[in-house]
Design a protein around this motif. Structure first.
Motif, PDB file in Angstrom:
ATOM      1  N   GLN A  43       0.810  -1.213   0.000  1.00  0.00           N
ATOM      2  CA  GLN A  43       0.000   0.000   0.000  1.00  0.00           C
ATOM      3  C   GLN A  43       0.852   1.277   0.000  1.00  0.00           C
ATOM      4  OE1 GLN A  43      -3.030  -0.208   3.095  1.00  0.00           O
ATOM      5  NE2 GLN A  43      -3.348  -2.389   2.714  1.00  0.00           N
ATOM      6  N   THR A  44       2.142   1.136  -0.255  1.00  0.00           N
ATOM      7  CA  THR A  44       3.046   2.286  -0.278  1.00  0.00           C
ATOM      8  C   THR A  44       2.522   3.395  -1.187  1.00  0.00           C
ATOM      9  OG1 THR A  44       4.990   0.943   0.223  1.00  0.00           O
ATOM     10  CG2 THR A  44       5.377   3.039  -0.904  1.00  0.00           C
TER      11      THR A  44
ATOM     12  N   ASN B  98     -12.006  -1.519  -0.536  1.00  0.00           N
ATOM     13  CA  ASN B  98     -12.589  -1.677  -1.866  1.00  0.00           C
ATOM     14  C   ASN B  98     -12.153  -0.588  -2.842  1.00  0.00           C
ATOM     15  OD1 ASN B  98     -14.079  -4.045  -1.298  1.00  0.00           O
ATOM     16  ND2 ASN B  98     -15.661  -2.837  -0.289  1.00  0.00           N
ATOM     17  N   THR B  99     -11.969   0.637  -2.338  1.00  0.00           N
ATOM     18  CA  THR B  99     -11.662   1.765  -3.214  1.00  0.00           C
ATOM     19  C   THR B  99     -10.176   1.874  -3.537  1.00  0.00           C
ATOM     20  OG1 THR B  99     -13.524   2.972  -2.265  1.00  0.00           O
ATOM     21  CG2 THR B  99     -11.910   4.266  -3.494  1.00  0.00           C
ATOM     22  N   TYR B 100      -9.323   1.663  -2.534  1.00  0.00           N
ATOM     23  CA  TYR B 100      -7.897   1.893  -2.718  1.00  0.00           C
ATOM     24  C   TYR B 100      -7.062   0.606  -2.648  1.00  0.00           C
ATOM     25  CZ  TYR B 100      -9.284   6.713  -1.643  1.00  0.00           C
ATOM     26  OH  TYR B 100      -9.889   7.945  -1.641  1.00  0.00           O
ATOM     27  N   THR B 101      -7.260  -0.167  -1.584  1.00  0.00           N
ATOM     28  CA  THR B 101      -6.343  -1.271  -1.298  1.00  0.00           C
ATOM     29  C   THR B 101      -6.423  -2.379  -2.330  1.00  0.00           C
ATOM     30  OG1 THR B 101      -6.460  -0.800   1.071  1.00  0.00           O
ATOM     31  CG2 THR B 101      -5.699  -2.983   0.427  1.00  0.00           C
ATOM     32  N   PHE B 102      -7.618  -2.908  -2.554  1.00  0.00           N
ATOM     33  CA  PHE B 102      -7.732  -4.056  -3.444  1.00  0.00           C
ATOM     34  C   PHE B 102      -7.302  -3.738  -4.880  1.00  0.00           C
ATOM     35  CE2 PHE B 102     -11.144  -6.088  -0.502  1.00  0.00           C
ATOM     36  CZ  PHE B 102     -10.142  -6.572   0.320  1.00  0.00           C
ATOM     37  N   PRO B 103      -7.696  -2.595  -5.454  1.00  0.00           N
ATOM     38  CA  PRO B 103      -7.187  -2.290  -6.805  1.00  0.00           C
ATOM     39  C   PRO B 103      -5.663  -2.197  -6.866  1.00  0.00           C
ATOM     40  CG  PRO B 103      -9.104  -0.946  -6.324  1.00  0.00           C
ATOM     41  CD  PRO B 103      -8.742  -1.629  -5.038  1.00  0.00           C
TER      42      PRO B 103
ATOM     43  N   GLU C  66       9.594  -3.249  -7.558  1.00  0.00           N
ATOM     44  CA  GLU C  66       9.739  -1.792  -7.558  1.00  0.00           C
ATOM     45  C   GLU C  66       9.220  -1.187  -6.251  1.00  0.00           C
ATOM     46  OE1 GLU C  66       7.659   2.083  -9.721  1.00  0.00           O
ATOM     47  OE2 GLU C  66       7.573   0.131 -10.719  1.00  0.00           O
ATOM     48  N   ILE C  67       8.037  -1.605  -5.842  1.00  0.00           N
ATOM     49  CA  ILE C  67       7.445  -1.039  -4.624  1.00  0.00           C
ATOM     50  C   ILE C  67       8.198  -1.512  -3.384  1.00  0.00           C
ATOM     51  CG2 ILE C  67       5.363  -0.931  -3.207  1.00  0.00           C
ATOM     52  CD1 ILE C  67       5.246   0.723  -5.780  1.00  0.00           C
ATOM     53  N   ALA C  68       8.644  -2.765  -3.366  1.00  0.00           N
ATOM     54  CA  ALA C  68       9.408  -3.267  -2.214  1.00  0.00           C
ATOM     55  C   ALA C  68      10.668  -2.444  -2.002  1.00  0.00           C
ATOM     56  CB  ALA C  68       9.747  -4.742  -2.412  1.00  0.00           C
ATOM     57  N   ASN C  69      11.396  -2.171  -3.066  1.00  0.00           N
ATOM     58  CA  ASN C  69      12.616  -1.371  -2.947  1.00  0.00           C
ATOM     59  C   ASN C  69      12.300   0.070  -2.547  1.00  0.00           C
ATOM     60  OD1 ASN C  69      14.926  -3.107  -3.614  1.00  0.00           O
ATOM     61  ND2 ASN C  69      13.911  -3.365  -5.582  1.00  0.00           N
ATOM     62  N   ARG C  70      11.257   0.635  -3.140  1.00  0.00           N
ATOM     63  CA  ARG C  70      10.872   2.003  -2.784  1.00  0.00           C
ATOM     64  C   ARG C  70      10.499   2.088  -1.301  1.00  0.00           C
ATOM     65  NH1 ARG C  70       5.717   4.262  -5.739  1.00  0.00           N
ATOM     66  NH2 ARG C  70       7.032   3.754  -7.544  1.00  0.00           N
ATOM     67  N   TYR C  71       9.708   1.121  -0.843  1.00  0.00           N
ATOM     68  CA  TYR C  71       9.255   1.139   0.547  1.00  0.00           C
ATOM     69  C   TYR C  71      10.431   1.058   1.521  1.00  0.00           C
ATOM     70  CZ  TYR C  71       7.347  -0.311   4.976  1.00  0.00           C
ATOM     71  OH  TYR C  71       7.080  -0.398   6.322  1.00  0.00           O
ATOM     72  N   LEU C  72      11.343   0.120   1.312  1.00  0.00           N
ATOM     73  CA  LEU C  72      12.454  -0.025   2.247  1.00  0.00           C
ATOM     74  C   LEU C  72      13.362   1.199   2.225  1.00  0.00           C
ATOM     75  CD1 LEU C  72      13.417  -3.810   1.983  1.00  0.00           C
ATOM     76  CD2 LEU C  72      11.855  -2.670   3.581  1.00  0.00           C
TER      77      LEU C  72
ATOM     78  N   THR D  75       1.219   1.449   7.322  1.00  0.00           N
ATOM     79  CA  THR D  75       1.243   1.804   5.898  1.00  0.00           C
ATOM     80  C   THR D  75       0.332   0.847   5.131  1.00  0.00           C
ATOM     81  OG1 THR D  75       3.546   2.516   6.104  1.00  0.00           O
ATOM     82  CG2 THR D  75       2.755   2.005   3.885  1.00  0.00           C
ATOM     83  N   GLY D  76      -0.612   1.336   4.243  1.00  0.00           N
ATOM     84  CA  GLY D  76      -0.839   2.688   3.935  1.00  0.00           C
ATOM     85  C   GLY D  76      -2.138   3.218   4.518  1.00  0.00           C
ATOM     86  N   GLY D  77      -2.830   2.501   5.441  1.00  0.00           N
ATOM     87  CA  GLY D  77      -3.948   3.100   6.150  1.00  0.00           C
ATOM     88  C   GLY D  77      -3.472   4.207   7.078  1.00  0.00           C
TER      89      GLY D  77
END
Length: 426
Positions: A78-79, A94-99, A112-118, A317-319
């Motif tokens: 959810q970064t 329903n609006t943000y997480t699942f998509p 990509e997101i894993a590296n960005r998050y860390l 993250t990211g709630g």
């Protein structure tokens, strides 16, 4: 080669919620010695400089040396959707997480997101997280690979859901067991990595899936199990409809073998008396997610539970609305104030370090500064901005120096980060 880090050193000899504030110990002119990824000595700077005359010196003057922050409940996938506007829990999913989580079917995007998050969390002094992935095995591989490359201690697991989620995000009781077992056997105990059995929460798992994951946990009892518990009142009502046979929300897990020591429950805001008693009896852990709980309108966590249970702290993250554990400590202080509970800086810092380590059953390895511990450290500038500097200038002790950084600090306060005995970046 020995590295010797000099500054004010904060360490814990006990739990400040149970043993009193004196459990937090401060060395005003202290030093930490590091060799081969571990802390070998802690003490007065003059003594350690004499003991290690050939050490590489890292002199931080009046800056604070602490164990690295430990974020005990996050959703790294959810970064990219952090700080999205205006929803409660079910709508948020329903609006943000699942998509967004659907995109993790692409291994390249997951990496990509894993590296960005860390990179984001390391810049803010967080050296360990416990993360949910998505249902896609590649999302687990991505975060473990990224952490392994950086030498981080990290906990993570495949999120399991077999109902009340989009088709592309559902597995089954059988595939949840099989995928989780395969990933567990691939990653658990490799370098500094730990697999966590991860049903998202009862509304998205049938009793059959929860039972399958309970069976997996019995087969691999040294793993942790993480899930969500009693985050919002409408969620609790939904659980009651979905599990009419259960006594309460916690019972949906307990009946399927998902309650014992090593269980890590996020949120746990609206607990019944029975749930509180059973959590204490089982030796389970709770994780307080204050920015998420206020951002999504969930409620106010009861910090008196920290005197009876292992309680950690998390950005969620990211709630949650920020990647920073400093910001999260500030939110924890404000939430406690709204409940008439005043948290001392020593308690807030404990929650973000040793408290979270205890919640993840790894307090013997990380979360404190002591000989033999893994050398995950953060150096904090206690005068990182003009507003903070003018406040600390008036301080009479370290706690008065530290509190403005807790309340107003950000990544500018993070002067240096060490992971596994290596300065990041070096």
């Amino acid at each position: 080669m020995t590295d010797l880090i000099l500054g004010q050193v904060l360490r814990y000899a006990g739990d400040p919620f149970v043993d009193g504030l004196s459990a937090a110990q401060i060395l005003g002119q202290g030093a930490v010695a590091i060799e081969a990824g571990r802390i070998t000595a802690v003490g007065e700077a003059a003594d350690l400089r004499a003991r290690y005359p050939r050490a590489r010196l890292h002199n931080h003057g009046r800056k604070l040396i602490s164990a690295g922050f430990i974020d005990a409940h996050v959703h790294y996938p959810q970064t990219a959707i952090i700080a999205s506007w205006g929803k409660r829990l079910i709508d948020w999913l329903n609006t943000y997480t699942f998509p967004e989580e659907m995109r993790f079917s692409d291994p390249a995007y997951a990496q990509e997101i894993a590296n960005r998050y860390l990179n984001l969390i390391l810049a803010r002094g967080t050296t360990t997280v416990c993360s949910y992935a998505t249902i896609h095995p590649a999302s687990v591989d991505a975060i473990f690979t990224a952490a392994q490359t950086r030498g981080m201690r990290l906990f993570a697991g495949k999120t399991c859901m077999d109902r009340n989620a989009p088709e592309g995000l559902r597995d089954t009781a059988r595939t949840a067991y099989d995928d989780s077992k395969r990933l567990l056997e691939k990653w658990h105990g490799i370098d500094r990595l730990s697999y966590v059995i991860t049903p998202r929460f009862s509304p998205t798992s049938t009793p059959e899936q929860l039972q399958a994951l309970g069976a997996l946990w019995r087969d691999y009892p040294d793993c942790l199990m993480q899930t969500h518990l009693s985050e919002q009142t409408d969620e609790i009502a939904w659980v009651k409809d979905l599990f009419p046979q259960s006594r309460d929300y916690l019972d949906t897990y307990e009946a399927q073998g998902l309650l014992r020591e090593g269980a890590v429950y996020g949120h746990a805001i609206h607990l019944t008396d029975r749930e509180r008693a059973r959590l204490v009896e089982a030796g389970a852990s709770l994780v307080h997610c204050p920015t998420s709980n206020t951002f999504i309108g969930s409620g106010l966590f009861d910090m008196t539970l920290a005197t009876k249970l292992r309680v950690g702290l998390a950005t969620d993250t990211g709630g949650g609305s920020n990647f920073s554990m400093l910001h999260t400590m500030a939110a924890a202080y404000e939430v406690a104030q709204l409940r008439g509970q005043s948290l001392h800086p020593a308690q807030l810092w404990w929650l973000a370090t040793q408290g979270s380590a205890r919640a993840l059953s790894c307090e013997d390895r990380i979360g404190n500064i002591a000989p033999g511990m893994e050398a995950d450290l953060v150096v904090i500038d206690l005068a990182s901005t003009p507003a903070i500097e003018q406040a600390t200038r008036r301080a009479e002790d370290l706690w008065q120096q530290l509190f403005p950084t807790i309340m107003m600090g950000d990544d500018r306060a993070v002067a240096e980060v060490w992971v596994g005995g290596k300065r990041i970046p070096d």
